[in-house]
Design an enzyme around this catalytic site. Structure first.
Site, PDB file in Angstrom:
ATOM      1  N   LYS A  46       1.005   4.161   6.933  1.00 32.04           N
ATOM      2  CA  LYS A  46       0.513   5.094   5.913  1.00 32.04           C
ATOM      3  C   LYS A  46       1.191   6.451   6.102  1.00 32.04           C
ATOM      4  O   LYS A  46       1.889   6.696   7.077  1.00 32.04           O
ATOM      5  CB  LYS A  46      -1.006   5.282   6.033  1.00 32.04           C
ATOM      6  N   SER A  65       0.808  -1.224   0.000  1.00 36.38           N
ATOM      7  CA  SER A  65       0.000   0.000   0.000  1.00 36.38           C
ATOM      8  C   SER A  65       0.842   1.275   0.000  1.00 36.38           C
ATOM      9  O   SER A  65       0.341   2.348  -0.317  1.00 36.38           O
ATOM     10  CB  SER A  65      -0.941   0.010   1.211  1.00 36.38           C
TER      11      SER A  65
END
Length: 291
Positions: free
Chosen positions: A133, A70
């Site tokens: 993230k 991701s």
């Protein structure tokens, strides 16, 4: 005279034998005592080393393995990352081994995170796992994506196309250099169109997100393949932060350890695992910009 001499000799021999036995017993006792002392000292040293290692892991720095793509290509699958635990202070979720015990609420020694930080945290909808993230939206911010461009408080961030990235699997990504309002610059990636068809284009245009107080908005650098605040993740409470990712200390294309494959298969897997080491990623700073 003879009897007296014999008796004297016998007594001397007996005394010598008794002395030798006593000396042996003393030495044996002393040796056992020294061995016991040595063993006790070794155990104390071992326990001290373990305690110091645990305190370093809990309070200062911890290693994390990234299992997904991701954050590709900033972070790849199987990158091993060091994250600093003290960067944002401490909470129940950042203190390893104690996250199941609610010692206190909120954070102690809290420090304010900044836009662009890469953060390891516990997602609210999946508290038994960890996500990594990039922080985009702060409390009170309005965040929206329009045509893949981030708008923060209705201001468009700088986004410049910077070529093509080809993954290890041969997949092509469009590469963009993005600059946040605080000046932090990084690369984001979007799947290149195939036969003119764009992938997951719906995530490039979103509704406006209003970040609540005490919570944060995150995006993955791999925009089309990230479950982030646009989708299921939602906003992340400050309390859920674990560490600030700093640098990659080791990286491989494949994993070696698998408890289900047995010892022989692990041995057979050792060579291809060693050959898959990404030497060019070792000790890479996650905040350096390399074209």
């Amino acid at each position: 005279m003879t009897m007296k001499k014999l008796t004297s000799t016998t007594t001397t021999l007996w005394d010598n034998k008794l002395f030798i036995n006593n000396l042996k017993n003393f030495m044996q006792t002393n040796t056992e005592s020294n061995n016991n002392k040595t063993t006790a000292q070794e155990w104390k040293s071992f326990i001290l080393v373990v305690v110091i290692a645990l305190m370093i892991r809990i309070l200062i720095i911890e290693s994390f393995v990234v299992p997904t793509g991701s954050m590709k290509a900033t972070i790849l699958e199987n990158d091993r990352i060091f994250g600093t635990k003290y960067s944002y202070g401490y909470s129940n979720y950042s203190l390893s081994f104690f996250d199941f015990i609610h010692l206190f609420k909120g954070r102690i020694f809290a420090r304010t995170p900044e836009r662009g930080d890469i953060i390891i945290f516990r997602p609210p909808h999946e508290m038994n796992t960890r996500y990594i993230k990039r922080l985009i939206g702060l409390p009170g911010d309005k965040v929206q994506l329009i045509d893949d461009v981030i708008y923060i408080n209705d201001e468009k961030i700088e986004r410049v196309e910077s070529g093509i990235y080809v993954s290890e699997e041969g997949r092509k990504y469009l590469k963009f250099k993005e600059t946040l309002p605080n000046g932090k610059t990084y690369f984001s990636y979007k799947l290149a169109p195939v036969l003119g068809i764009m992938f997951n284009d719906k995530y490039g245009n979103t509704d406006a997100f209003y970040v609540p107080e005490g919570e944060y908005f995150f995006l993955g650098d791999n925009r089309d393949q990230s479950n982030d605040s646009r989708i299921d993740l939602g906003f992340v409470p400050f309390e859920n932060f674990i560490a600030k990712a700093q640098f990659i200390w080791f990286s491989t294309k494949i994993t070696w350890w698998d408890s289900d494959i047995g010892v022989i298969n692990l041995i057979l897997k050792l060579k291809p695992w060693a050959e898959s080491i990404r030497f060019n990623r070792i000790f890479r700073n996650l905040y350096s910009i390399e074209d």
